[in-house]
Design a protein around this motif. Structure first.
Motif, PDB file in Angstrom:
ATOM      1  N   PRO A 172      -1.704  19.111  34.797  1.00  0.00           N
ATOM      2  CA  PRO A 172      -3.101  18.490  34.456  1.00  0.00           C
ATOM      3  C   PRO A 172      -4.291  19.469  34.263  1.00  0.00           C
ATOM      4  N   ASN A 173      -4.046  20.597  34.449  1.00  0.00           N
ATOM      5  CA  ASN A 173      -4.963  21.689  34.260  1.00  0.00           C
ATOM      6  C   ASN A 173      -4.403  22.970  33.576  1.00  0.00           C
ATOM      7  N   PHE A 174      -5.197  23.733  32.874  1.00  0.00           N
ATOM      8  CA  PHE A 174      -4.821  25.045  32.186  1.00  0.00           C
ATOM      9  C   PHE A 174      -5.880  25.955  32.307  1.00  0.00           C
ATOM     10  N   LEU A 175      -5.570  27.343  32.551  1.00  0.00           N
ATOM     11  CA  LEU A 175      -6.769  28.381  32.427  1.00  0.00           C
ATOM     12  C   LEU A 175      -6.070  29.183  31.098  1.00  0.00           C
ATOM     13  N   PHE A 176      -7.027  29.643  30.545  1.00  0.00           N
ATOM     14  CA  PHE A 176      -6.884  30.626  29.274  1.00  0.00           C
ATOM     15  C   PHE A 176      -7.667  32.000  29.547  1.00  0.00           C
ATOM     16  N   LEU A 177      -7.109  33.195  29.865  1.00  0.00           N
ATOM     17  CA  LEU A 177      -7.863  34.412  30.068  1.00  0.00           C
ATOM     18  C   LEU A 177      -7.605  35.368  29.094  1.00  0.00           C
ATOM     19  N   ALA A 178      -8.557  36.309  28.796  1.00  0.00           N
ATOM     20  CA  ALA A 178      -8.572  37.226  27.931  1.00  0.00           C
ATOM     21  C   ALA A 178      -9.821  38.135  28.111  1.00  0.00           C
ATOM     22  N   ARG A 179      -9.735  39.176  27.404  1.00  0.00           N
ATOM     23  CA  ARG A 179     -10.805  40.175  27.383  1.00  0.00           C
ATOM     24  C   ARG A 179     -11.251  40.733  25.888  1.00  0.00           C
ATOM     25  N   GLY A 180     -12.449  41.087  25.940  1.00  0.00           N
ATOM     26  CA  GLY A 180     -12.603  41.948  24.467  1.00  0.00           C
ATOM     27  C   GLY A 180     -12.733  40.745  23.296  1.00  0.00           C
ATOM     28  N   THR A 181     -12.126  41.107  22.348  1.00  0.00           N
ATOM     29  CA  THR A 181     -12.183  40.222  21.046  1.00  0.00           C
ATOM     30  C   THR A 181     -11.366  39.285  21.257  1.00  0.00           C
ATOM     31  N   GLN A 182     -10.537  39.402  22.296  1.00  0.00           N
ATOM     32  CA  GLN A 182      -9.443  38.155  22.437  1.00  0.00           C
ATOM     33  C   GLN A 182     -10.200  37.126  23.374  1.00  0.00           C
ATOM     34  N   TYR A 183     -11.303  37.361  24.123  1.00  0.00           N
ATOM     35  CA  TYR A 183     -11.998  36.383  24.758  1.00  0.00           C
ATOM     36  C   TYR A 183     -12.462  35.061  24.117  1.00  0.00           C
ATOM     37  N   PRO A 184     -12.933  35.196  22.959  1.00  0.00           N
ATOM     38  CA  PRO A 184     -13.270  34.089  22.082  1.00  0.00           C
ATOM     39  C   PRO A 184     -12.065  33.186  21.840  1.00  0.00           C
ATOM     40  N   MET A 185     -10.919  33.720  21.626  1.00  0.00           N
ATOM     41  CA  MET A 185      -9.605  33.017  21.459  1.00  0.00           C
ATOM     42  C   MET A 185      -9.175  32.173  22.635  1.00  0.00           C
ATOM     43  N   ALA A 186      -9.252  32.798  23.721  1.00  0.00           N
ATOM     44  CA  ALA A 186      -9.322  32.121  25.246  1.00  0.00           C
ATOM     45  C   ALA A 186      -9.944  30.885  24.948  1.00  0.00           C
ATOM     46  N   MET A 187     -11.221  31.018  24.760  1.00  0.00           N
ATOM     47  CA  MET A 187     -12.143  29.864  24.808  1.00  0.00           C
ATOM     48  C   MET A 187     -11.638  28.745  23.730  1.00  0.00           C
ATOM     49  N   GLU A 188     -11.275  29.318  22.484  1.00  0.00           N
ATOM     50  CA  GLU A 188     -10.442  28.335  21.656  1.00  0.00           C
ATOM     51  C   GLU A 188      -9.316  27.675  22.026  1.00  0.00           C
ATOM     52  N   GLY A 189      -8.600  28.416  22.805  1.00  0.00           N
ATOM     53  CA  GLY A 189      -7.220  27.962  23.220  1.00  0.00           C
ATOM     54  C   GLY A 189      -7.523  26.886  24.082  1.00  0.00           C
ATOM     55  N   ALA A 190      -8.667  26.810  25.035  1.00  0.00           N
ATOM     56  CA  ALA A 190      -8.755  25.953  25.949  1.00  0.00           C
ATOM     57  C   ALA A 190      -9.384  24.696  25.221  1.00  0.00           C
ATOM     58  N   LEU A 191     -10.209  25.082  24.380  1.00  0.00           N
ATOM     59  CA  LEU A 191     -10.679  23.942  23.347  1.00  0.00           C
ATOM     60  C   LEU A 191      -9.799  23.167  22.733  1.00  0.00           C
ATOM     61  N   LYS A 192      -8.891  23.707  22.170  1.00  0.00           N
ATOM     62  CA  LYS A 192      -7.907  23.040  21.475  1.00  0.00           C
ATOM     63  C   LYS A 192      -7.196  22.129  22.150  1.00  0.00           C
ATOM     64  N   LEU A 193      -6.657  22.487  23.462  1.00  0.00           N
ATOM     65  CA  LEU A 193      -5.931  22.041  24.360  1.00  0.00           C
ATOM     66  C   LEU A 193      -6.678  20.578  25.079  1.00  0.00           C
ATOM     67  N   LYS A 194      -7.677  21.096  25.230  1.00  0.00           N
ATOM     68  CA  LYS A 194      -8.810  19.814  25.704  1.00  0.00           C
ATOM     69  C   LYS A 194      -8.579  18.611  24.711  1.00  0.00           C
ATOM     70  N   GLU A 195      -9.220  19.231  23.534  1.00  0.00           N
ATOM     71  CA  GLU A 195      -9.356  18.086  22.350  1.00  0.00           C
ATOM     72  C   GLU A 195      -8.217  17.284  22.112  1.00  0.00           C
ATOM     73  N   VAL A 196      -6.932  17.799  21.863  1.00  0.00           N
ATOM     74  CA  VAL A 196      -5.923  17.022  21.233  1.00  0.00           C
ATOM     75  C   VAL A 196      -4.863  16.603  22.514  1.00  0.00           C
ATOM     76  N   SER A 197      -4.933  17.276  23.501  1.00  0.00           N
ATOM     77  CA  SER A 197      -4.139  16.694  24.707  1.00  0.00           C
ATOM     78  C   SER A 197      -4.760  15.896  25.927  1.00  0.00           C
ATOM     79  N   TYR A 198      -5.988  16.053  25.882  1.00  0.00           N
ATOM     80  CA  TYR A 198      -6.732  15.673  26.966  1.00  0.00           C
ATOM     81  C   TYR A 198      -6.496  16.194  28.180  1.00  0.00           C
ATOM     82  N   ILE A 199      -6.199  17.583  28.206  1.00  0.00           N
ATOM     83  CA  ILE A 199      -5.838  18.177  29.558  1.00  0.00           C
ATOM     84  C   ILE A 199      -7.168  18.975  29.760  1.00  0.00           C
ATOM     85  N   HIS A 200      -7.337  19.007  31.034  1.00  0.00           N
ATOM     86  CA  HIS A 200      -8.534  20.026  31.597  1.00  0.00           C
ATOM     87  C   HIS A 200      -8.171  21.449  31.190  1.00  0.00           C
TER      88      HIS A 200
END
Ligand code: AGP
Length: 614
Positions: free
Chosen positions: A471-499
């Motif tokens: 039911p839940n996921f965390l995405f973690l990253a640092r530096g240049t990858q940090y925005p991609m962690a946010m994007e990974g979480a956004l994508k999962l929320k948007e299309v699968s409705y998982i928090h």
């Protein structure tokens, strides 16, 4: 948000409207409706709650006759997504028909006034006041255009509005008020189109005009005339838009989202093709329209965008700092206005917007313009409003992105920002030939590397299988990858409705670690980009609390891979370019999880592709 389509010509309007609405459905799919006027001047309206399919089924293949008509797909703001609230809306007589995108902010006041004057309003929408206002002015002796202009003057908020009347059959009026989304007028041969979206008219014609704020088009089968809100005539010349409508087709793919993920290597090539040269190294950006001395004199960069485009802007911030050596900040476009940010001609404002019509971004740009800041937009839609407001543009060359969840425009926007940072760095004298050759040389390998990451789809699908019920996921990253962690979480929320949450990995121990247990998958971006060792510590901390680690690691990094429950490896590139690769496994993971959960991948619930309301 809502989609608008209109037709005036010699063909039956209904099938053309339904085709257009099909292409617009990504904007909103709470309900759909069409209105056509037949040769006897009788208006026929058909509506359905839910997706366009419901309207089509209701019609049972029998289309109302008529050669002029309008159609709408709705993203509900005021009133539930019912058939009664579906557009088009009419006045008391049923002679005046309106579709609308935007919000009538003073609709309560107008409803009360209209009710007092005996008008019968039947829906819960803000839109319905519009046909009734037009009716009241027509009743007072105005022609349709005058009544429409007077109605617009009564409305607060930003809108795209389309109206026609049984009293003036064959004519459609369309207006753009503020930044609630575009209005495109398409010129066919003996027929005309109007739409909220370029992509809906392109299969019919590539000759178009775009309405600016304060403009009205009066459209008949023979052409269009334009006036401003004061009624003064305007001259607008149709332009030819080079866009390939064929690329909007789903082709062999089951979903647009998957097709668009797979198109990314080509989009990257297309975005740097003809702009990056290698011997001697150079970057040429054709639509910048900002003199080199202006770019050389800026002392700061502010990037704005929303959602995925904001995540691209966050990667761009690193590019401006590390390549162009300029201080750079990023803001959500919607927050920018509240900052009273201290910008002026010395600040380069860069907006990132796939659609070029996101109202929050347009408002931020308007604010930047008031402060005299030079502006560049990174945009995927030629002719969109951001490209007209900004001084210059770097267009991404992805073709239409149809899936509501952005994928290819993320990586293409990052590529455009990379080129722009190289260009500005060059002008500022901080990127010499050798450095530019190195930066571009690395970029040129990325499409092939992306191709190899795309081939790992079966591995990613297997991980999706194992984790799709969490039911839940965390995405973690640092530096240049940090925005991609946010994007990974956004994508999962948007299309699968998982928090899902995307966090800078350093924050984990300041709170989110409390969430970790054996049920919690943690996607950790642990690449050899200068953050590897610290990410390894994060992974250990997750393991110590029985969390499930999905590592995105560098090829050959057996040490980190061994610490992960699931490891996906990426080929080596430079730290600056890893986001272009790391985006892909997260996009595919979200896609496959959504499929397994039976979600509507291309049109997730509650979302709209282009957000034109605040
Ligand atoms: C992302 O998958 C969404 N489609 C959304 O966050 C989107 O990026 C945002 O609405 C901004 O849109 P724009 O790029 O068209 O301005």
């Amino acid at each position: 948000m809502c989609g608008i389509m209109g037709y005036a010509g010699e063909r039956d309007a209904a099938p053309i409207l339904l085709e257009g609405l099909q292409r617009l459905e990504y904007r909103g799919y709470d309900s759909a409706g069409i209105a056509v006027i037949d040769d006897d001047g009788v208006i026929h309206i058909a509506k359905g709650a839910g997706k366009l399919g419901a309207l089509r089924s209701g019609l049972e293949g029998v289309y109302p006759a008529g050669r002029t008509g309008i159609g709408h797909t709705r993203w509900a703001t005021h009133g539930k997504p019912t058939e009664n609230n579906a557009h088009p809306h009419t006045d008391c007589t049923g002679d005046i028909v309106v579709i609308h995108n935007g919000i009538v902010e003073n609709y309560l006041e107008l409803r009360a006034e209209l009710r007092d004057r005996g008008h019968k309003l039947r829906s819960e929408t803000d839109t319905e006041v519009v046909p009734h206002l037009v009716e009241s002015y027509v009743g007072g002796g105005d022609d349709l255009l005058t009544a429409f202009r007077r109605t617009i003057a009564r409305l607060e908020g930003a809108h795209a509005l389309v109206v026609f009347s049984a009293k003036e059959p064959g004519r459609i009026l369309a207006a753009r008020v503020g930044n609630a989304g575009g209005v495109v007028v398409g010129y066919g041969v003996g027929e005309m189109f109007v739409s909220s979206d370029l992509s809906a008219v392109l299969p019919e014609t590539q000759r178009v005009t775009f309405l600016a704020d304060g403009e009205i088009a009066s459209i008949t089968a023979g052409g269009a005339e334009y006036v401003d809100f004061g009624g003064a005539p305007l001259t607008k010349t149709p332009q030819h838009v080079p866009f390939d409508p064929v690329s909007a087709a789903k082709g062999a793919y089951k979903h647009f989202m998957l097709k668009e993920i797979m198109e990314q290597p080509q989009c990257i090539v297309d975005t740097f093709r003809g702009r990056a040269s290698f011997d001697p190294p150079g970057v040429e950006l054709e639509d910048l329209h900002i003199a080199d001395d202006v770019l050389a004199s800026v002392t700061r960069v502010v990037l704005v965008g929303m959602g995925t485009s904001m995540h691209a802007a966050l990667v761009g911030r690193t590019y401006f700092e590390q390549i162009a050596r300029l201080p750079a900040e990023v803001d959500n476009s919607s927050e920018f206005r509240y900052r009273d940010s201290l910008i002026g001609p010395e600040t380069l404002v860069i907006s990132v917007a796939q659609s070029g019509e996101t109202v929050d971004t347009l408002e931020a740009m308007a604010d930047a313009k008031r402060h005299g800041a030079p502006q560049i937009t990174i945009c995927n839609t030629p002719g969109a409003q951001t490209t007209r407001v900004a001084d210059g543009a770097v267009l991404t060359r992805c073709g239409p992105e149809v899936a509501v969840a952005s994928t290819k425009t993320l990586t293409a926007s990052i590529t455009a920002l990379y080129l722009l940072a190289c260009h500005v760095g060059r002008i500022r004298g901080v990127v010499d030939d050798a450095r530019l050759a190195e930066l571009l040389g690395e970029l040129v390998h990325v499409p092939a590397l992306m191709g190899s990451v795309l081939k790992t789809e079966p591995e990613i699908a297997a991980i999706a299988h194992a984790l799709s019920s969490r039911p839940n996921f965390l995405f973690l990253a640092r530096g240049t990858q940090y925005p991609m962690a946010m994007e990974g979480a956004l994508k999962l929320k948007e299309v699968s409705y998982i928090h899902a949450e995307g966090y800078p990995a350093g924050e984990m121990k300041h709170g989110p670690i409390a969430l970790i247990d054996k049920m919690m998958p943690v996607v950790a971006l642990a690449l050899d980009d200068g953050t590897r060792e610290k990410m390894l510590s994060n992974i250990e901390q997750v393991r110590a609390r029985d969390g499930i680690v999905v590592g995105i690691v560098t090829e050959g990094d057996a040490e980190i891979a061994a610490k992960c429950d699931y490891a996906l490896s990426l080929p080596r590139t430079t730290p600056l370019l890893y986001p272009l690769l790391s985006a892909i496994p997260m996009q595919l993971l979200s896609y496959h999880i959504a499929l397994l959960r039976g979600c509507d991948v291309d049109q997730p619930r509650n979302l709209a592709k282009t957000v034109t309301v605040e």
